[in-house]
Scaffold this active site. Structure first.
Site, PDB file in Angstrom:
ATOM      1  N   ASN A   5       0.795  -1.229   0.000  1.00 45.21           N
ATOM      2  CA  ASN A   5       0.000   0.000   0.000  1.00 45.21           C
ATOM      3  C   ASN A   5       0.826   1.278   0.000  1.00 45.21           C
ATOM      4  O   ASN A   5       0.297   2.343  -0.247  1.00 45.21           O
ATOM      5  CB  ASN A   5      -0.949   0.009   1.203  1.00 45.21           C
ATOM      6  CG  ASN A   5      -0.233  -0.263   2.504  1.00 45.21           C
ATOM      7  OD1 ASN A   5       0.454  -1.271   2.646  1.00 45.21           O
ATOM      8  ND2 ASN A   5      -0.372   0.625   3.463  1.00 45.21           N
ATOM      9  N   GLN A  41      -5.174  -4.048  -1.434  1.00 45.10           N
ATOM     10  CA  GLN A  41      -4.831  -3.072  -2.476  1.00 45.10           C
ATOM     11  C   GLN A  41      -4.871  -3.671  -3.881  1.00 45.10           C
ATOM     12  O   GLN A  41      -4.604  -2.953  -4.850  1.00 45.10           O
ATOM     13  CB  GLN A  41      -3.441  -2.468  -2.211  1.00 45.10           C
ATOM     14  CG  GLN A  41      -3.356  -1.645  -0.939  1.00 45.10           C
ATOM     15  CD  GLN A  41      -4.159  -0.333  -0.985  1.00 45.10           C
ATOM     16  OE1 GLN A  41      -4.671   0.070  -2.029  1.00 45.10           O
ATOM     17  NE2 GLN A  41      -4.267   0.323   0.159  1.00 45.10           N
ATOM     18  N   ALA A  45     -13.879  -3.045   0.969  1.00 44.62           N
ATOM     19  CA  ALA A  45     -14.709  -2.380  -0.048  1.00 44.62           C
ATOM     20  C   ALA A  45     -14.293  -0.942  -0.355  1.00 44.62           C
ATOM     21  O   ALA A  45     -14.399  -0.495  -1.493  1.00 44.62           O
ATOM     22  CB  ALA A  45     -16.168  -2.398   0.402  1.00 44.62           C
ATOM     23  N   CYS A 101      -2.376   5.370   8.360  1.00 49.77           N
ATOM     24  CA  CYS A 101      -2.142   5.293   9.805  1.00 49.77           C
ATOM     25  C   CYS A 101      -0.825   5.956  10.171  1.00 49.77           C
ATOM     26  O   CYS A 101      -0.716   6.628  11.176  1.00 49.77           O
ATOM     27  CB  CYS A 101      -2.155   3.863  10.299  1.00 49.77           C
ATOM     28  SG  CYS A 101      -1.830   2.680   9.052  1.00 49.77           S
TER      29      CYS A 101
HETATM   30  C1  LIG Z   1      -2.711  -3.409   2.512  1.00 50.49           C
HETATM   31  C2  LIG Z   1      -3.803  -3.026   3.458  1.00 50.49           C
HETATM   32  N1  LIG Z   1      -4.291  -3.946   4.302  1.00 50.49           N
HETATM   33  C3  LIG Z   1      -5.283  -3.654   5.158  1.00 50.49           C
HETATM   34  C4  LIG Z   1      -5.834  -2.395   5.228  1.00 50.49           C
HETATM   35  C5  LIG Z   1      -6.924  -2.110   6.216  1.00 50.49           C
HETATM   36  O1  LIG Z   1      -8.175  -2.028   5.569  1.00 50.49           O
HETATM   37  P1  LIG Z   1      -9.396  -1.266   6.265  1.00 50.49           P
HETATM   38  O2  LIG Z   1      -9.142   0.184   6.115  1.00 50.49           O
HETATM   39  O3  LIG Z   1     -10.595  -1.721   5.492  1.00 50.49           O
HETATM   40  O4  LIG Z   1      -9.448  -1.708   7.678  1.00 50.49           O
HETATM   41  C6  LIG Z   1      -5.336  -1.394   4.385  1.00 50.49           C
HETATM   42  C7  LIG Z   1      -5.856  -0.014   4.463  1.00 50.49           C
HETATM   43  O5  LIG Z   1      -5.165   0.938   4.190  1.00 50.49           O
HETATM   44  C8  LIG Z   1      -4.304  -1.727   3.458  1.00 50.49           C
HETATM   45  O6  LIG Z   1      -3.791  -0.814   2.630  1.00 50.49           O
END
Ligand SMILES: Cc1ncc(COP(=O)(O)O)c(C=O)c1O
Length: 390
Positions: free
Chosen positions: A153, A183, A204, A330
């Site tokens: 990501n 992603q 989603a 984050c």
């Molecule tokens: C690679 C990856 N995994 C998991 C997540 C977490 O997803 P969610 O925002 O639906 O909790 C993200 C969100 O940025 C992500 O980029």
């Protein structure tokens, strides 16, 4: 044409399709029943679950009973990782993942370490790709789970998941393989059966659907321990009244996003090329992080402007209604240096001056022209102000 905004932070979240918004609003207004209710309103809710589950199962080429609805990528990852480890503890206490996973994977493994598991964190090559051989070498007779993301990501590196799975299972057929495809789902073609994937996480809001809803594919015969306890929803693995508007919206978004998958990927690739080449031509001192342009995912790339601060660039671009990010969403609020860029061996200057660009097929050529010209002038101004020798 006047550009209103250029939203190129699609890895953080995407703008829901108008059709998705209408469908969710219709479900809330007209088909608001609880799927567990025995009356007609309940049956309508149940039908939404069944048809949506089938849509997602068809896209993955799996059985509909292998698809579980969750509250998003974070929950899917936690359920997969904690659920498998805790349920299979008798078989062993060793787990393998990578140093560049999303925090919802890394933190789940950190929790398991506190519960007595041993975790190996694989470090990628300079291009952000994990060498499958290293994954195999990490396996021991006590390894029960390997979790490796598909598309990163922050830098857009693509892991060779089919090859990794094949090599892992050749050495230890009992090992369970989880892939965080948050992603990549709807962008890349995914087939858990052909690719040897036992569990696959999706979310989603990364493909123009709503936030707070996701999916976990769990291969038939794989057992895991639930995280929550309550009614028997979702085969007892994820109790709680189902989010029917969100699930209906997710299924529709997945359908729309996969319908023109190839064209969408080609479009994003050409937008990415345009933006990268404009920035790197104008600022040859900037550096593309992770995979080479042609090796990375078409929708995510990361550029460092060493000597500048990512956050300052982000806010300067915001003045022009251009939205980017400094890393994963984050990290940007935690203000911690990116663990992904550090795992690539970037120095502090390059890590602090990094910007992630993430595209959608809904972005346009005109937007890229506008964004490139503003990005280039903002960077030139900041570099000049900070007396960076370029
Ligand atoms: C690679 C990856 N995994 C998991 C997540 C977490 O997803 P969610 O925002 O639906 O909790 C993200 C969100 O940025 C992500 O980029």
């Amino acid at each position: 044409m006047r550009i209103k905004e250029v939203y190129i932070d699609n890895s953080a979240t995407t703008r829901p399709y108008p059709e998705v918004i209408s469908e969710m609003s219709r479900v809330m207004d007209e088909e608001y029943g609880n799927p567990s209710s025995l009356h007609r309103r309940g049956s309508e809710g149940e039908r939404i679950l069944n048809t949506s589950r089938q849509v997602l199962a068809d896209i993955l080429g799996v059985k509909n009973n292998e698809v579980i609805f969750t509250s998003g990528g974070t929950e899917s990852n936690n359920l997969a990782i904690l659920g498998i480890a805790r349920r299979n503890r008798r078989r062993g206490n060793h787990l393998v993942t990578t140093a560049i996973e999303h925090s919802s994977v890394l933190q789940a493994f950190n929790q398991l370490e506190k519960e007595g598991f041993e975790v190996t964190y694989l470090v990628p090559e300079k291009n952000g790709v994990i060498d499958p051989q290293k994954a195999v070498e990490a396996l021991t007779s006590r390894t029960i789970l390997v979790s490796i993301m598909h598309v990163n990501n922050e830098i857009g590196s693509i892991q060779p998941i089919s090859r990794i799975s094949k090599m892992l299972k050749a050495k230890n057929p009992a090992v369970i393989f989880h892939v965080d495809a948050v992603q990549s789902f709807t962008k890349f073609s995914l087939s858990p059966q052909q690719q040897g994937i036992d569990l696959l996480s999706m979310s989603a809001h990364k493909f123009h659907g709503p936030k707070g809803v996701g999916t976990l594919y769990i291969k038939d015969g794989i057992h895991l321990e639930p995280l929550n306890w309550g009614g028997g929803h979702e085969k007892g693995l994820r109790p709680g009244t189902e989010n029917t508007p969100g699930i209906a919206g997710m299924a529709l978004a997945a359908k729309i996003s996969t319908a023109d998958r190839r064209e969408n990927m080609e479009k994003m690739n050409s937008l990415k090329e345009k933006l990268i080449s404009s920035i790197l031509t104008e600022h040859p001192w900037a550096q593309l992080n992770g995979p080479l342009e042609e090796e990375g995912a078409p929708h995510i790339f990361n550029i460092s402007f060493p000597g500048l601060k990512g956050e300052i660039i982000l806010h300067a671009l915001e003045e022009y209604f251009i939205y980017v990010s400094t890393g994963s969403s984050c990290h940007s609020s935690a203000k911690e240096p990116s663990h992904v860029l550090r795992a690539l061996g970037l120095n502090e200057e390059a890590t602090e001056g990094a910007i992630r660009f993430s595209l959608s097929h809904l972005n346009t050529e005109e937007e890229m022209d506008y964004a490139a010209s503003k990005i280039n002038s903002v960077i030139a101004e900041l570099a000049n102000f900070h007396k960076i020798t370029t």
